[in-house]
Design an enzyme around this catalytic site. Structure first.
Site, PDB file in Angstrom:
ATOM      1  N   ASP A  81       0.789  -1.001  -0.005  1.00  0.00           N
ATOM      2  CA  ASP A  81      -0.276   0.376   0.119  1.00  0.00           C
ATOM      3  C   ASP A  81       0.626   1.870   0.427  1.00  0.00           C
ATOM      4  O   ASP A  81       1.740   0.463  -0.086  1.00  0.00           O
ATOM      5  CB  ASP A  81      -1.064   0.075   0.941  1.00  0.00           C
ATOM      6  CG  ASP A  81      -0.020   0.361   2.100  1.00  0.00           C
ATOM      7  OD1 ASP A  81       1.164   0.508   2.343  1.00  0.00           O
ATOM      8  OD2 ASP A  81      -0.821  -0.263   3.622  1.00  0.00           O
ATOM      9  N   CYS A 116       2.887  -3.572   4.381  1.00  0.00           N
ATOM     10  CA  CYS A 116       1.655  -2.324   4.450  1.00  0.00           C
ATOM     11  C   CYS A 116       2.331  -2.135   5.715  1.00  0.00           C
ATOM     12  O   CYS A 116       3.551  -2.094   5.839  1.00  0.00           O
ATOM     13  CB  CYS A 116       0.506  -2.911   4.425  1.00  0.00           C
ATOM     14  SG  CYS A 116       0.214  -3.961   5.913  1.00  0.00           S
ATOM     15  N   THR A 125       2.391  -2.242   9.098  1.00  0.00           N
ATOM     16  CA  THR A 125       2.855  -3.630   9.970  1.00  0.00           C
ATOM     17  C   THR A 125       2.466  -4.540   9.343  1.00  0.00           C
ATOM     18  O   THR A 125       3.294  -5.447  10.300  1.00  0.00           O
ATOM     19  CB  THR A 125       1.723  -3.682  10.943  1.00  0.00           C
ATOM     20  OG1 THR A 125       0.282  -4.524  10.687  1.00  0.00           O
ATOM     21  CG2 THR A 125       1.881  -2.561  11.745  1.00  0.00           C
ATOM     22  N   HIS A 149       9.148 -24.881   7.978  1.00  0.00           N
ATOM     23  CA  HIS A 149       8.326 -26.127   8.655  1.00  0.00           C
ATOM     24  C   HIS A 149       6.840 -25.677   8.303  1.00  0.00           C
ATOM     25  O   HIS A 149       5.803 -26.324   8.601  1.00  0.00           O
ATOM     26  CB  HIS A 149       8.453 -24.764  10.730  1.00  0.00           C
ATOM     27  CG  HIS A 149       8.984 -25.924  10.997  1.00  0.00           C
ATOM     28  ND1 HIS A 149       9.596 -25.847  12.197  1.00  0.00           N
ATOM     29  CD2 HIS A 149      10.104 -26.785  10.531  1.00  0.00           C
ATOM     30  CE1 HIS A 149      10.368 -26.117  12.729  1.00  0.00           C
ATOM     31  NE2 HIS A 149      11.240 -26.441  11.580  1.00  0.00           N
ATOM     32  N   HIS A 151       5.961 -31.941   8.411  1.00  0.00           N
ATOM     33  CA  HIS A 151       5.685 -30.766   8.626  1.00  0.00           C
ATOM     34  C   HIS A 151       5.058 -30.648   7.992  1.00  0.00           C
ATOM     35  O   HIS A 151       3.460 -29.871   7.756  1.00  0.00           O
ATOM     36  CB  HIS A 151       6.952 -29.792   8.567  1.00  0.00           C
ATOM     37  CG  HIS A 151       7.765 -29.066   9.317  1.00  0.00           C
ATOM     38  ND1 HIS A 151       7.626 -29.178  10.758  1.00  0.00           N
ATOM     39  CD2 HIS A 151       8.754 -29.860   9.528  1.00  0.00           C
ATOM     40  CE1 HIS A 151       9.039 -29.511  11.202  1.00  0.00           C
ATOM     41  NE2 HIS A 151       9.113 -29.501  10.543  1.00  0.00           N
TER      42      HIS A 151
END
Length: 150
Positions: free
Chosen positions: A8, A65, A67, A98, A133
């Site tokens: 963004d 973005c 965060t 993993h 996994h």
């Protein structure tokens, strides 16, 4: 490797520097926007990068973005996407080994550009280990199927 990238307006400056870093390492980059620092909404970019990965246009994706959270939430709505938000290289590496993550997300307000480059490098170097996994990845895929097919 072909990598799609999206952001963004908040991630715009980091995106340009990450693209340059990726290209210097020999990767091909598909820039899916934003194309300026003008205010925009992150969900469209999370969706665009997710679709490029699921369709096979790109092998992996990177999202940025403020965060890393909002844009990753949008990407994770696309079945088959396993987007991870990372603020450190160790988590990035283990998310590949993993969880077989196919999209990396981080926040330009959380990590500086040099740390972002380290996170990207460790994530790209990580290889899925399979084994125990894979069973967990299959369980995640089963949840998606339940929710999308009733």
């Amino acid at each position: 490797m072909i990598i799609s990238i999206g952001c963004d307006h908040v991630g715009f400056e980091h995106k340009a520097l990450v693209i340059s870093h990726l290209e210097q390492k020999g990767h091909q980059v598909i820039d899916l926007g934003a194309q300026s620092a003008e205010r925009t909404d992150y969900p469209q970019y999370g969706k665009a990068v997710a679709h490029s990965v699921i369709s096979g246009q790109a092998e992996r994706g990177i999202l940025i973005c403020g965060t890393g959270v909002g844009i990753s939430l949008a990407a994770n709505k696309v079945p088959g996407i396993r987007a991870v938000v990372c603020s450190d290289p160790y988590t990035a590496q283990l998310s590949r080994e993993h969880n077989n993550t196919n999209i990396l997300s981080f926040g330009s307000r959380v990590v500086g550009i040099e740390l972002a480059k380290m996170i990207v490098d460790r994530w790209l170097e990580g290889e899925f280990e399979g084994g125990r996994h894979q069973n967990r990845i299959d369980q995640i895929a089963d949840i998606e199927k339940e929710l999308t097919h009733g």
